[in-house]
Structure formats: C-alpha cells, structure tokens
Design a protein around this motif. Structure first.
Motif, mmCIF file in Angstrom:
data_model
loop_
_atom_site.group_PDB
_atom_site.id
_atom_site.type_symbol
_atom_site.label_atom_id
_atom_site.label_comp_id
_atom_site.label_asym_id
_atom_site.label_seq_id
_atom_site.Cartn_x
_atom_site.Cartn_y
_atom_site.Cartn_z
ATOM 1 N N THR A 1 0.842 -1.185 0.000
ATOM 2 C CA THR A 1 0.000 0.000 0.000
ATOM 3 C C THR A 1 0.884 1.244 0.000
ATOM 4 N N PRO A 2 0.356 2.372 -0.450
ATOM 5 C CA PRO A 2 1.153 3.605 -0.375
ATOM 6 C C PRO A 2 1.645 3.890 1.044
ATOM 7 N N ARG A 3 0.825 3.602 2.037
ATOM 8 C CA ARG A 3 1.235 3.856 3.420
ATOM 9 C C ARG A 3 2.452 3.016 3.795
ATOM 10 N N ARG A 4 2.428 1.738 3.452
ATOM 11 C CA ARG A 4 3.568 0.869 3.774
ATOM 12 C C ARG A 4 4.801 1.249 2.963
ATOM 13 N N LEU A 5 4.596 1.589 1.705
ATOM 14 C CA LEU A 5 5.737 2.060 0.924
ATOM 15 C C LEU A 5 6.337 3.301 1.572
ATOM 16 N N GLY A 6 5.485 4.169 2.093
ATOM 17 C CA GLY A 6 5.976 5.371 2.755
ATOM 18 C C GLY A 6 6.883 5.063 3.933
ATOM 19 N N ILE A 7 6.570 4.004 4.672
ATOM 20 C CA ILE A 7 7.422 3.601 5.800
ATOM 21 C C ILE A 7 8.826 3.263 5.301
ATOM 22 N N VAL A 8 8.892 2.510 4.209
ATOM 23 C CA VAL A 8 10.186 2.099 3.665
ATOM 24 C C VAL A 8 10.953 3.304 3.133
ATOM 25 N N LEU A 9 10.271 4.184 2.426
ATOM 26 C CA LEU A 9 10.930 5.376 1.894
ATOM 27 C C LEU A 9 11.466 6.249 3.023
ATOM 28 N N ARG A 10 10.704 6.350 4.095
ATOM 29 C CA ARG A 10 11.121 7.178 5.230
ATOM 30 C C ARG A 10 12.394 6.626 5.857
ATOM 31 N N GLU A 11 12.472 5.304 6.004
ATOM 32 C CA GLU A 11 13.665 4.704 6.597
ATOM 33 C C GLU A 11 14.871 4.828 5.665
ATOM 34 N N ALA A 12 14.629 4.743 4.365
ATOM 35 C CA ALA A 12 15.732 4.911 3.416
ATOM 36 C C ALA A 12 16.294 6.327 3.487
ATOM 37 N N ARG A 13 15.415 7.289 3.549
ATOM 38 C CA ARG A 13 15.876 8.681 3.623
ATOM 39 C C ARG A 13 16.557 8.952 4.960
ATOM 40 N N ALA A 14 16.038 8.351 6.035
ATOM 41 C CA ALA A 14 16.660 8.528 7.348
ATOM 42 C C ALA A 14 18.081 7.962 7.375
ATOM 43 N N ALA A 15 18.333 6.960 6.533
ATOM 44 C CA ALA A 15 19.679 6.375 6.456
ATOM 45 C C ALA A 15 20.615 7.220 5.604
ATOM 46 N N GLY A 16 20.109 8.315 5.047
ATOM 47 C CA GLY A 16 20.947 9.207 4.254
ATOM 48 C C GLY A 16 21.053 8.823 2.789
ATOM 49 N N LEU A 17 20.206 7.899 2.326
ATOM 50 C CA LEU A 17 20.306 7.399 0.968
ATOM 51 C C LEU A 17 19.465 8.222 -0.005
ATOM 52 N N ARG A 18 19.954 8.350 -1.222
ATOM 53 C CA ARG A 18 19.144 8.914 -2.304
ATOM 54 C C ARG A 18 18.093 7.883 -2.665
ATOM 55 N N VAL A 19 16.827 8.284 -2.793
ATOM 56 C CA VAL A 19 15.727 7.327 -2.918
ATOM 57 C C VAL A 19 15.048 7.438 -4.282
ATOM 58 N N THR A 20 14.919 6.297 -4.942
ATOM 59 C CA THR A 20 14.144 6.166 -6.178
ATOM 60 C C THR A 20 12.967 5.233 -5.925
ATOM 61 N N VAL A 21 11.806 5.585 -6.477
ATOM 62 C CA VAL A 21 10.615 4.740 -6.398
ATOM 63 C C VAL A 21 10.386 4.151 -7.783
ATOM 64 N N ARG A 22 10.216 2.824 -7.860
ATOM 65 C CA ARG A 22 10.216 2.144 -9.167
ATOM 66 C C ARG A 22 9.128 1.062 -9.233
ATOM 67 N N PRO A 23 7.907 1.403 -9.679
ATOM 68 C CA PRO A 23 6.903 0.363 -9.934
ATOM 69 C C PRO A 23 7.383 -0.555 -11.063
ATOM 70 N N LEU A 24 7.160 -1.856 -10.899
ATOM 71 C CA LEU A 24 7.654 -2.823 -11.875
ATOM 72 C C LEU A 24 6.537 -3.811 -12.199
ATOM 73 N N MET A 25 6.163 -3.874 -13.473
ATOM 74 C CA MET A 25 5.057 -4.753 -13.866
ATOM 75 C C MET A 25 5.434 -6.218 -13.670
ATOM 76 N N ASP A 26 4.654 -6.909 -12.867
ATOM 77 C CA ASP A 26 4.852 -8.335 -12.649
ATOM 78 C C ASP A 26 4.485 -9.098 -13.922
ATOM 79 N N GLU A 27 5.231 -10.169 -14.219
ATOM 80 C CA GLU A 27 5.034 -10.887 -15.470
ATOM 81 C C GLU A 27 4.273 -12.195 -15.321
ATOM 82 N N THR A 28 3.785 -12.480 -14.117
ATOM 83 C CA THR A 28 3.136 -13.767 -13.883
ATOM 84 C C THR A 28 1.983 -14.016 -14.845
ATOM 85 N N ASN A 29 1.194 -12.995 -15.113
ATOM 86 C CA ASN A 29 0.034 -13.152 -16.003
ATOM 87 C C ASN A 29 0.365 -12.935 -17.478
#
Length: 407
Positions: free
Chosen positions: A140-168
């Motif tokens: 969910t966007p909320r959970r993704l936000g948690i991860v992004l927040r921790e990445a930024r807190a670690a001092g890292l440059r952050v990229t968000v990258r949706p990736l189409m799953d190929e299962t179907n």
C-alpha cells in the motif's frame, strides 16, 4: 534446456536462454486458477525466500533511528542497489519498519549512497486495458511510505520504481512486460494514472529524489500518451521523473520517451567462458557500451545491472529461471568489471539487481538464495564495497577464485 513441449524463450533477455514450456505453463496455470496464495509460493521459489513466516528472519528494533547525514549530493555518482519490495500480508507496520531498517543498514554497510525501491503491479493479461495492484502483494502507499522514510533517514538517495509483474503475461515465447498490447491504449494509460496517483503522492511526501514512471515497456515506448502522463505526474511529484529501458531497445528507442533521465537495464550476453578474467569482462562491457550511446557514455545510468551467481552466466547474465551450479567468483568478477567501466567512462552510476526486501543479509544462504541476489555472497559483497568506496584501481583488478560446492 528444453522440455517435452519445446523451448520457450524469455524475451526480456532476447534469446539468451530457454526454459521448458512445462515450467512456463505451470507458472501461468498457478496465476490463473488459484489466486493470491500460489502467487506467494511462486515468488518465494523464484527469490529463495520465505515471506510467509517473518519470524524466521532475525529481527531488528522497530523504533525510528536517528536521521543520518545525506550520503549522496547533487553531482555525485549514484552507487545504488535495487530492493524488491513485495508486501507480506502477515507483517504489521512495525515489522515493515524493522525490515526496512535492517535493509538500509545493510546497504550503508555496502557503502551505497542510493537505493531504488521496486514494487510490483500487474495486468490481467497481455492485452488487458487495465493495470492495478496485486491483492495482498503490492505494498500500500502507506507501507511504501514507511520504507521510503527509513531509506531517507539512512541518508540514501531514494528512487521509487513500480515494476510490472510478469506472472500473467508469459504464455508464449514472445510475451513479457515489453510485449504487452492493450486492447485500448487510452484505457491502459488512464488506468495506469489511477494506479500511480497515490504512489506519486507518497513519493512526494517522503521526498524521494526520482520516480520511475515506466520500466521495460518496449511495446508502448513510442506512444504519444507518455508525454501527457509525464506532465500529469510532474504536477504531483516535484522530483525527477525517469523511464528505464531494457537493453535491447535502448539504442533505438531512447529518444522516443519524453524524460530527461533514462535508465538502462543492462544484461549484455558477452559469451565469455566461465574462467574469463575481469579484464576480459571489462573489455567486453566497453565494446558493448560503445554501441549503446552517441559518444557521451557519461549520460548513461545503469538503472538495473547484475548477473546470476552460477555457471554459464556470462552468456546469459539475467537468467533467473535456470538454476545451475552456484559460482560466487563469476558474479564478483562481473560486478568488479562493471564498476571499472562505469568509473572509466564517468557514467552517472549504477543500481545492482537485486536484494529482496524480506532477506536477512546476515543469515542469507549463498547456496540457496536467488541466483541474481548478492546478499550473503561474501565475494560479491566485497566487490560492491570496494566499488562503492571508490577504490577500484585504474588498472583492471582481479578476483581470486574460490571453490564453490556443487548445487
């Protein structure tokens, strides 16, 4: 390798390797007939993880840590890692935060200054006009936000990258995310906007540096609708927008998408023997890159680059289907050669593929982990640390071979 039904070619890697048609049929049947549960099992088998039982991984404190100084500043090369984040339904938000903290500490220990958070979405089939979240699996966007927040807190440059799953998508030898043909492109782009909207917002709220608006969608790259999508997305996300191209279309199509930042997902088959030296690999990479740019390699960002830690990988770097004998030395040599080429050509940077978000790096099994992962493979981890630390020698470095047990 072929099966009784004949060879199936995985097109992302453009006839680099074949897999049994029975295997592909099994993947498709799982996705079509039984819903979300088998999708979880499929992913666990591919990644070599067990996300269904988070308690099996060593835990870290879930309390927020101190914000660290920025490890990347404008003008610096991006030394990054692709983290693949698929939601684990049994995780609560505290557990998501704990995993994020553990992962970011690991990346910092590798001397990374950047991270790309990948997460899956899906089409119902290769001609569907709609995209959307995978129930229980797309964060969910909320959970993704948690991860992004921790990445930024670690001092890292952050990229968000949706990736189409190929299962179907993988039903014939020509089908993958780069070959989709929506029945209505107007409908597909409208649906994609709806899906992206909350993720653009959370990326803006958490001050991500880059949002990758599309990845490896070869069949759609020349569509005029990207321009409207880019303008719409820029009004919602003030950072940098990007598009990441698969290596087989980069040379011919990179002018067709309206983004200043274009990444290259690179898995070139060099066709070298397993005992190839770092020098041979570096020269192979240099020759390949010479055909990928217009004389300005410094403009190229390797948005996804890596190799399977297994025999035969120099002819099929991105082979995630076949499981041959593990060879960590081959993977480490490839990483060292790529780093050398990036430095010598003054390129924008690279993002290694990959480490799974649920992985506990301290307990990763180098023999059982996904072949394209590097977590728990000490030779490759050391190659990354050396590369990111800026100590890659001017002359071609070497990696000492080690004996690897049979798989």
């Amino acid at each position: 390798m072929t099966g009784s039904g004949g060879p199936i070619t995985i097109m992302k890697y453009k006839i680099l390797f074949t897999v049994p048609s029975a295997l592909v049929a099994g993947v498709v049947a799982t996705a079509v007939t039984v819903g979300d549960g088998p999708l979880l099992d499929l992913r666990d088998r591919m990644l070599g993880t067990d996300t269904r039982n988070p308690s099996r991984s060593r835990q870290v404190a879930a309390s927020p840590g101190a914000v660290q100084p920025a490890r990347w500043k404008p003008g610096m090369r991006e030394w990054g890692v692709n983290v693949y984040y698929v939601n684990s339904p049994r995780d609560d938000e505290a557990h998501v935060r704990a995993k994020a903290q553990r992962m970011m500490r690991y990346l910092v220990s590798l001397n990374a200054n950047a991270v790309s958070i990948n997460f899956p979405f899906r089409m119902a089939g290769p001609t569907s006009s709609e995209v959307g979240a995978i129930p229980r699996r797309t964060p969910t966007p909320r959970r993704l936000g948690i991860v992004l927040r921790e990445a930024r807190a670690a001092g890292l440059r952050v990229t968000v990258r949706p990736l189409m799953d190929e299962t179907n998508l993988v039903r014939t030898e020509t089908e993958w995310r780069g070959a989709v043909q929506p029945a209505s492109r107007d409908g597909w782009f409208a649906s994609y906007r709806t899906f992206l909207s909350p993720y653009l917002k959370v990326a803006a709220d958490e001050q991500a540096a880059t949002f990758v608006i599309g990845t490896e969608l070869n069949s759609l790259q020349a569509d005029r609708r990207w321009r409207g999508l880019a303008a719409w997305a820029q009004r919602r996300f003030p950072g940098e927008l990007s598009y990441d191209m698969n290596w087989d279309s980069f040379r011919t199509d990179r002018r067709s998408v309206p983004f200043r930042r274009i990444g290259l997902d690179a898995y070139p088959p060099l066709g070298l023997p397993d005992d190839a030296t770092v020098k041979q690999l570096a020269l192979g990479w240099k020759n390949w890159l010479d055909g990928m740019h217009d004389g300005r390699p410094s403009r190229i960002l390797l948005s996804e680059v890596g190799i399977a830690a297994q025999t035969g990988a120099y002819s099929a770097p991105g082979d995630w289907v076949n499981r041959r004998r593990v060879d960590q030395t081959m993977q480490a040599r490839w990483y060292t050669a790529v780093c050398w080429v990036v430095r010598k050509n003054n390129m924008r940077g690279l993002y290694w593929w990959m480490v799974d978000f649920d992985t506990d790096p301290a307990n990763a099994d180098p023999e059982r982990s996904a072949r394209l992962s590097f977590a728990g493979r000490p030779k490759t981890e050391q190659a990354i640390r050396t590369c990111f630390r800026g100590r890659t020698p001017e002359r071609h470095p070497t990696v000492t071979p080690t004996r690897t047990p049979q798989q």
